[in-house]
Structures are given as structure tokens and as C-alpha cells.
Scaffold this active site. Structure first.
Site, PDB file in Angstrom:
ATOM      1  N   THR A 189      27.842   0.751  62.985  1.00  0.00           N
ATOM      2  CA  THR A 189      28.886   1.011  63.987  1.00  0.00           C
ATOM      3  C   THR A 189      29.157  -0.252  64.812  1.00  0.00           C
ATOM      4  O   THR A 189      30.304  -0.537  65.165  1.00  0.00           O
ATOM      5  CB  THR A 189      28.481   2.183  64.895  1.00  0.00           C
ATOM      6  OG1 THR A 189      28.137   3.297  64.087  1.00  0.00           O
ATOM      7  CG2 THR A 189      29.614   2.578  65.831  1.00  0.00           C
ATOM      8  N   GLY A 190      28.111  -1.012  65.097  1.00  0.00           N
ATOM      9  CA  GLY A 190      28.278  -2.269  65.847  1.00  0.00           C
ATOM     10  C   GLY A 190      29.273  -3.196  65.165  1.00  0.00           C
ATOM     11  O   GLY A 190      30.120  -3.815  65.818  1.00  0.00           O
ATOM     12  N   GLU A 217      16.032   0.737  57.853  1.00  0.00           N
ATOM     13  CA  GLU A 217      15.558   1.282  59.126  1.00  0.00           C
ATOM     14  C   GLU A 217      15.483   2.799  58.953  1.00  0.00           C
ATOM     15  O   GLU A 217      16.518   3.470  58.911  1.00  0.00           O
ATOM     16  CB  GLU A 217      16.550   0.937  60.248  1.00  0.00           C
ATOM     17  CG  GLU A 217      16.114   1.500  61.588  1.00  0.00           C
ATOM     18  CD  GLU A 217      17.165   1.402  62.699  1.00  0.00           C
ATOM     19  OE1 GLU A 217      18.360   1.586  62.440  1.00  0.00           O
ATOM     20  OE2 GLU A 217      16.750   1.151  63.847  1.00  0.00           O
ATOM     21  N   CYS A 229      14.718   2.369  68.540  1.00  0.00           N
ATOM     22  CA  CYS A 229      15.211   1.119  67.953  1.00  0.00           C
ATOM     23  C   CYS A 229      14.075   0.123  67.762  1.00  0.00           C
ATOM     24  O   CYS A 229      14.054  -0.613  66.788  1.00  0.00           O
ATOM     25  CB  CYS A 229      16.320   0.532  68.809  1.00  0.00           C
ATOM     26  SG  CYS A 229      15.883   0.349  70.532  1.00  0.00           S
ATOM     27  N   GLY A 254      23.673   1.520  69.506  1.00  0.00           N
ATOM     28  CA  GLY A 254      23.763   2.397  68.344  1.00  0.00           C
ATOM     29  C   GLY A 254      23.417   1.625  67.089  1.00  0.00           C
ATOM     30  O   GLY A 254      22.720   0.607  67.141  1.00  0.00           O
ATOM     31  N   SER A 255      23.950   2.080  65.972  1.00  0.00           N
ATOM     32  CA  SER A 255      23.551   1.487  64.695  1.00  0.00           C
ATOM     33  C   SER A 255      24.287   0.171  64.433  1.00  0.00           C
ATOM     34  O   SER A 255      25.367  -0.083  64.970  1.00  0.00           O
ATOM     35  CB  SER A 255      23.850   2.474  63.573  1.00  0.00           C
ATOM     36  OG  SER A 255      25.236   2.692  63.518  1.00  0.00           O
TER      37      SER A 255
HETATM   38  P1  NAD Z   1      25.686   5.452  65.869  1.00  0.00           P
HETATM   39  O1  NAD Z   1      26.090   4.038  65.674  1.00  0.00           O
HETATM   40  O2  NAD Z   1      25.924   6.400  64.776  1.00  0.00           O
HETATM   41  O3  NAD Z   1      26.395   6.090  67.151  1.00  0.00           O
HETATM   42  C1  NAD Z   1      26.257   5.533  68.435  1.00  0.00           C
HETATM   43  C2  NAD Z   1      27.479   5.870  69.270  1.00  0.00           C
HETATM   44  O4  NAD Z   1      28.634   5.243  68.692  1.00  0.00           O
HETATM   45  C3  NAD Z   1      27.810   7.349  69.358  1.00  0.00           C
HETATM   46  O5  NAD Z   1      28.207   7.629  70.690  1.00  0.00           O
HETATM   47  C4  NAD Z   1      28.978   7.491  68.397  1.00  0.00           C
HETATM   48  O6  NAD Z   1      29.833   8.573  68.689  1.00  0.00           O
HETATM   49  C5  NAD Z   1      29.699   6.186  68.596  1.00  0.00           C
HETATM   50  N1  NAD Z   1      30.566   5.765  67.473  1.00  0.00           N
HETATM   51  C6  NAD Z   1      30.479   6.112  66.167  1.00  0.00           C
HETATM   52  N2  NAD Z   1      31.446   5.495  65.453  1.00  0.00           N
HETATM   53  C7  NAD Z   1      32.134   4.732  66.315  1.00  0.00           C
HETATM   54  C8  NAD Z   1      33.217   3.815  66.180  1.00  0.00           C
HETATM   55  N3  NAD Z   1      33.793   3.566  64.997  1.00  0.00           N
HETATM   56  N4  NAD Z   1      33.660   3.165  67.273  1.00  0.00           N
HETATM   57  C9  NAD Z   1      33.069   3.363  68.476  1.00  0.00           C
HETATM   58  N5  NAD Z   1      32.043   4.214  68.671  1.00  0.00           N
HETATM   59  C10 NAD Z   1      31.573   4.887  67.603  1.00  0.00           C
HETATM   60  O7  NAD Z   1      24.139   5.361  66.271  1.00  0.00           O
HETATM   61  P2  NAD Z   1      23.132   6.561  66.484  1.00  0.00           P
HETATM   62  O8  NAD Z   1      22.821   7.113  65.122  1.00  0.00           O
HETATM   63  O9  NAD Z   1      23.611   7.435  67.569  1.00  0.00           O
HETATM   64  O10 NAD Z   1      21.846   5.793  67.033  1.00  0.00           O
HETATM   65  C11 NAD Z   1      20.842   5.305  66.224  1.00  0.00           C
HETATM   66  C12 NAD Z   1      20.935   3.794  66.076  1.00  0.00           C
HETATM   67  O11 NAD Z   1      20.941   3.189  67.365  1.00  0.00           O
HETATM   68  C13 NAD Z   1      19.740   3.199  65.358  1.00  0.00           C
HETATM   69  O12 NAD Z   1      20.184   2.224  64.438  1.00  0.00           O
HETATM   70  C14 NAD Z   1      18.953   2.523  66.467  1.00  0.00           C
HETATM   71  O13 NAD Z   1      18.111   1.479  66.048  1.00  0.00           O
HETATM   72  C15 NAD Z   1      20.032   2.082  67.390  1.00  0.00           C
HETATM   73  N6  NAD Z   1      19.537   1.885  68.749  1.00  0.00           N
HETATM   74  C16 NAD Z   1      19.487   0.621  69.246  1.00  0.00           C
HETATM   75  C17 NAD Z   1      18.982   0.384  70.509  1.00  0.00           C
HETATM   76  C18 NAD Z   1      18.911  -0.998  71.080  1.00  0.00           C
HETATM   77  O14 NAD Z   1      18.775  -1.128  72.276  1.00  0.00           O
HETATM   78  N7  NAD Z   1      19.019  -2.035  70.276  1.00  0.00           N
HETATM   79  C19 NAD Z   1      18.537   1.447  71.278  1.00  0.00           C
HETATM   80  C20 NAD Z   1      18.615   2.737  70.760  1.00  0.00           C
HETATM   81  C21 NAD Z   1      19.139   2.936  69.488  1.00  0.00           C
END
Ligand code: NAD
Length: 481
Positions: A228-229, A377, A280, A224-225
Site C-alpha cells: 500500500t505504501g 513478512e 511491524c 501499513g503494508s
Molecule cells: P494495509 O496497507 O493493508 O492498510 C493500512 C491502511 O491503508 C488501512 O487504513 C487501509 O484502509 C489503507 N489503504 C489500503 N489501500 C489504500 C490505498 N490504495 N490508498 C490509501 N490507503 C489505503 O496494512 P495493514 O494490513 O492494515 O497493516 C499491516 C502492515 O502494516 C504490515 O505490513 C506491518 O508491518 C505494517 N506496519 C508497519 C508499522 C511501522 O511503523 N512501520 C507499524 C504497524 C504496521
């Protein structure tokens, strides 16, 4: 097995269907229609899922790895048997065009079959008569998987397959924007995977956050983002969970002056705009040498005009809408900022009237390096073209980012391109191609693009702890030959 893919979405907890008292709505981004509702799991339901996974763990880890591999391969077979339904549902909930859905569902099958061939055998690191030291890879226990909305199926499989082969059990949560395919995956696997080994729960961001502090979850594998990471890393620290974080990127593509402009323009287009740039590893900053800048930008714009943006379910659509309103609003804001800065649009920039989260392919002419369209991004089809003269300068600019996911270099001289690639601070750098992924190729980000690796034996290893056995065996019965 007959499953209706287009209604009745339930979670899978301990091998059984579970619904909830609250629901989240799934919206088709092409029409903005609510297409289904998915359970919004309560904290008690998360506890139930984790408890089921914990109960299932001892028997699952005790099974020979060949049996676990066979079950992961069978997951692939089961997805293949429902491939057509998955493709249609994926387009409906995610928005992507047919070709993209085919790639994602086909890839999910391949990943199951290939990860099912991987294993981590023990290693003897020292040996003498009557004594040896062995390092074994043992499973962690219950793993929590959290996935985003751009590739909901494939990225779930990237977690499920290695976690299960390594002997862990799992609780997986899809994005609240795209829960449907993942819920159906749980449903079709109820008679493939033993109860409790794979639990699928759906809900909002809170559910993800609860997972990251749950005392019985030993690892979080998150895609994810970056924002959030960071939160996950912080909250997982309370219980010292293992973490794998696959996060955002702002990948540079560097185009040298010796390229075949026409041929490369098409490849660069897809490098940047595949999946409507909700990728991503999309090329997000295109650095083009001054000598070919004008010709390449013309070729890129000419090719872009041939690409059809529309409802992914309609034949002939190449690029679908943005997946959700939140991301759509972010992109609208980015575009209005670009306009207010007076940036020059070579193509696009105007949001069409009507239903659906459509953002046209937008190409921006040489914006300042510190403009938002360069620094952020975008995660949508807004691409800055940037001019450079000097290799040292372009490497510096390419690396001037908090991210470090991937990048690419384009030149007829692969040796010269390689020298540049080696200096890009990113987990993957492609030369004269992009987006080559494989179950056998390690993938992971540098800097704030992530921690850890997915895929390959290195990725499998992240679902294990190392256990060292130091054995004095005077009878010499266990010492390996
Ligand atoms: P996001 O971080 O908003 O959400 C991802 C997941 O995290 C969702 O399931 C969400 O419900 C969960 N989440 C949200 N808040 C949380 C918290 N506090 N604790 C635990 N889980 C939580 O990301 P998104 O908008 O769904 O995805 C887009 C992002 O993902 C972009 O930045 C993209 O570059 C990245 N991405 C990275 C890769 C990779 O392999 N590096 C692959 C695909 C997407």
C-alpha cells in the site's frame, strides 16, 4: 462525559457526529461475530472533512504553540479518563489480550503527554549587524493520517499528537478492520479539540486512496503494508504531497553463541510473538548460532508451550487471534506452503477447528533461506529458526531482504554485538532487548520499510515545512541579540 463505547459509532467531521448511508461491519476476531457497524464515508463526506480541516487551519496555526501543546496533553487526559472502555473495546475489535490492550492505551496517554512537551523553535543560522537568516518550521496545512489494524489507537496517536502540536489540522482514517476505538476517540474529543482540527472518517481502502489524491491534503502520514505504501507514494505524487511511510518489515534477530540460553529464549519468544506477531517490528527471522541452536530451540519451544492462545477478553490469555479473515487466510496459505515444501515444524502448524481466527504459535526448524516463511513478512505467529556458523554469513543473510525496519543482536559481549548491529541495514537495531519505543526516540524504516521518521523532534519536523527568512534590518530592530 458519558459515552457508550459499545454502540453507536459515528465519524467526527467539523466537531460534530456524522454517519453515512453505507456501513462497514466490525468483527470480533475471537468469535467471528459482527459486533458493530461503522460508517463508510462517501467521497462527499471526505470533502466535507477536508474542507472543515482547511477552514480550521488558519486559527489553529495562529494559536501559540503552548496552547496547542496543552490541547494535545488534554487529549491524553481524556483517553486516560476512558482508559477502561478503550481497553475493552480494543480487545473486542482487535483481538489482543488484556496486557497488550493495557500497553497500547497506556502508551497512547504517554505519547500525548510527551509529544505535548515537544516544539520546534526557529533557528538563527547566520547573524551580523543589521542582517540575519532564520529558519522556521511552519505547519503544512491539512494532514491525512491512515492507520493499520494491529495497533489502531497508538498508531493514530503517533500521528495526531505531532500533527496538531506542529500546527496542522487533520483528517484521520483508521483501518476498515479496526475503526471502533478511533471513532470513539473522535467522539470523546469533540469538546477538547476545536471543530475541524481533528476529523475522523471511517471507510474502506477507497477512502484512503481518495485521501492520497485530494488537492487540499498536503501530507499523508501512513502506517501499513509496503504494497500500500508504494501505491500511496505513486498517487500522492500528483499533488506532490509530503509523505511519511511506516511500512512492513522482516526483522532479523541474531543470537550469538555466548548467550544465556534459558533467559534469552523467553525474551526472544516475546520479540517474535508479541501481539500474535502482528507487529511491524516482530523478530521475524531468528538466526541462531549453531553452538546453541539445539538448546535454544528446545528452550523456545518449552516456553512457547506455556503461553496461552485464546480470546483476548478471557483472563489468562497471552496471545489473541489473528485480527481479520484476510490475514488469517494468508497465514493458512503460508502454513500449507510450508507443509508442501516438507519443512519441519518444531511446534504448531495446525489450525484449530471452530470459530475465531486462531493460528497457533508455530516454530519452523531451519527452513531453506529462500522459502516463503523466511522471505515473506508473515505478520502472524509463524517463526523460522535459522542456523548460522559465521558472522559474515549471518550479516549477509540478515540484510538479504527488501525490508529494513528493525533487528536485534543478542550476546553477552555488547561491544561485539554492536559491531554486528552497525552493519544491519535497518532503522532500529536493538542489542539484548527489543521493542523499546519512546516519544523521544526516532523510529523509521530503511529500504522498502518506509520513508521518514515518526517520534522525536525529527518526527515532529515531518509535519512542517522549513521557511527561511533572510532579513536586512538597517534599524537593527529585529536582529536577535
Ligand atoms: P494495509 O496497507 O493493508 O492498510 C493500512 C491502511 O491503508 C488501512 O487504513 C487501509 O484502509 C489503507 N489503504 C489500503 N489501500 C489504500 C490505498 N490504495 N490508498 C490509501 N490507503 C489505503 O496494512 P495493514 O494490513 O492494515 O497493516 C499491516 C502492515 O502494516 C504490515 O505490513 C506491518 O508491518 C505494517 N506496519 C508497519 C508499522 C511501522 O511503523 N512501520 C507499524 C504497524 C504496521
Amino acid at each position: 462525559m458519558t459515552v457508550d463505547f459499545f454502540s453507536n459509532y459515528t465519524m467526527t467531521i467539523d466537531g460534530r457526529a456524522a454517519t453515512a448511508s453505507n456501513f462497514i461491519e466490525a468483527v470480533n476476531p475471537a468469535t467471528e461475530d459482527v459486533i458493530a457497524r461503522a460508517p463508510d464515508a462517501s467521497r462527499a463526506q471526505l470533502d466535507e472533512a477536508v474542507a472543515a480541516a482547511k477552514r480550521a487551519f488558519p486559527a489553529w496555526r495562529a494559536r501559540p504553540v503552548e496552547e496547542r501543546q496543552a490541547i494535545v496533553a488534554a487529549i491524553g487526559d481524556r483517553i486516560a479518563a476512558h482508559a477502561e472502555d478503550f481497553k475493552r473495546l480494543l480487545t473486542l475489535e482487535q483481538g489482543k489480550a488484556r496486557a497488550g490492550a493495557e500497553w497500547e492505551i497506556g502508551g497512547s496517554v504517554i505519547w500525548c503527554h510527551e509529544i505535548a512537551k515537544q516544539r520546534l523553535d526557529p533557528e538563527i543560522v547566520e547573524k551580523q549587524a543589521g542582517r540575519y537568516v532564520e529558519v522556521r518550521k511552519v505547519p503544512l496545512g491539512v494532514v491525512g493520517g491512515i492507520t493499520p489494524w494491529n495497533f489502531p489507537m497508538l498508531l493514530a496517536i503517533w500521528k495526531i499528537a505531532p500533527a496538531l502540536v506542529a500546527g496542522n489540522t487533520m483528517v484521520l482514517k483508521p483501518s476498515p478492520y479496526t475503526p471502533l476505538c478511533t471513532l470513539k476517540l473522535g467522539e470523546i474529543l469533540r469538546d477538547v479539540v476545536p471543530p475541524g482540527v481533528l476529523n475522523i472518517v471511517s471507510g474502506g481502502n477507497d477512502l484512503g486512496a481518495w485521501m492520497t489524491t485530494h488537492p487540499d491534503i498536503k501530507k499523508i502520514s501512513f502506517t501499513g503494508s509496503t504494497a500500500t505504501g508504494r501505491k500511496i507514494m505513486e498517487s500522492a505524487s500528483g499533488t506532490l504531497k509530503r509523505i511519511t511511510l511506516e511500512l512492513g518489515g522482516n526483522d532479523p534477530a541474531i543470537v550469538m553463541p555466548d548467550v544465556d540460553v534459558e533467559a534469552v529464549a523467553k525474551e526472544l519468544f516475546w520479540a517474535a510473538f508479541q501481539n500474535s506477531a502482528q507487529f511491524c517490528v516482530a523478530a521475524k527471522r531468528l538466526y541462531v548460532h549453531r553452538d546453541v541452536y539445539d538448546r535454544l530451540s528446545e528452550a523456545l519451544v518449552a516456553y512457547a508451550r506455556t503461553v496461552k492462545v485464546g480470546d483476548g477478553a478471557e483472563q489468562g490469555t497471552d496471545l489473541g487471534p489473528i485480527q481479520n479473515r484476510m490475514q488469517f487466510e494468508k497465514l493458512k496459505d503460508l502454513l500449507s506452503d510450508a507443509k508442501s515444501q516438507g519443512l519441519k515444524f518444531l511446534l504448531g502448524g495446525e489450525i484449530p477447528e471452530g470459530k475465531g481466527f486462531y493460528v497457533p504459535v508455530t516454530i519452523i526448524d531451519n527452513p531453506p533461506e529462500d522459502s516463503r516463511v523466511v522471505v515473506e513478512e508473515a505478520f502472524g505467529p509463524v517463526l523460522p529458526l535459522l542456523k548460522f556458523d559465521d558472522v559474515e554469513d549471518v550479516i549477509r543473510r540478515a540484510n538479504a531482504t527488501e525490508y529494513g525496519l528493525a533487528g536485534s543482536v543478542w550476546s553477552k559481549d555488547a561491544a561485539a554485538a554492536r559491531k554486528i548491529a552497525e552493519r544491519i541495514e535497518a532503522g532500529t537495531v536493538w542489542i539484548n532487548e527489543v521493542h523499546t519505543f519512546s516519544p523521544h526516540i526516532a523510529f523509521g524504516g530503511h529500504n522498502q520499510s518506509g520513508i521518514g521518521i515518526e517520534n522525536a523532534l525529527e518526527g515532529l519536523s515531518e509535519y512542517t515545512n522549513s521557511q527561511t527568512l533572510v532579513v536586512r534590518d538597517e534599524l537593527n530592530r529585529t536582529v536577535p541579540a
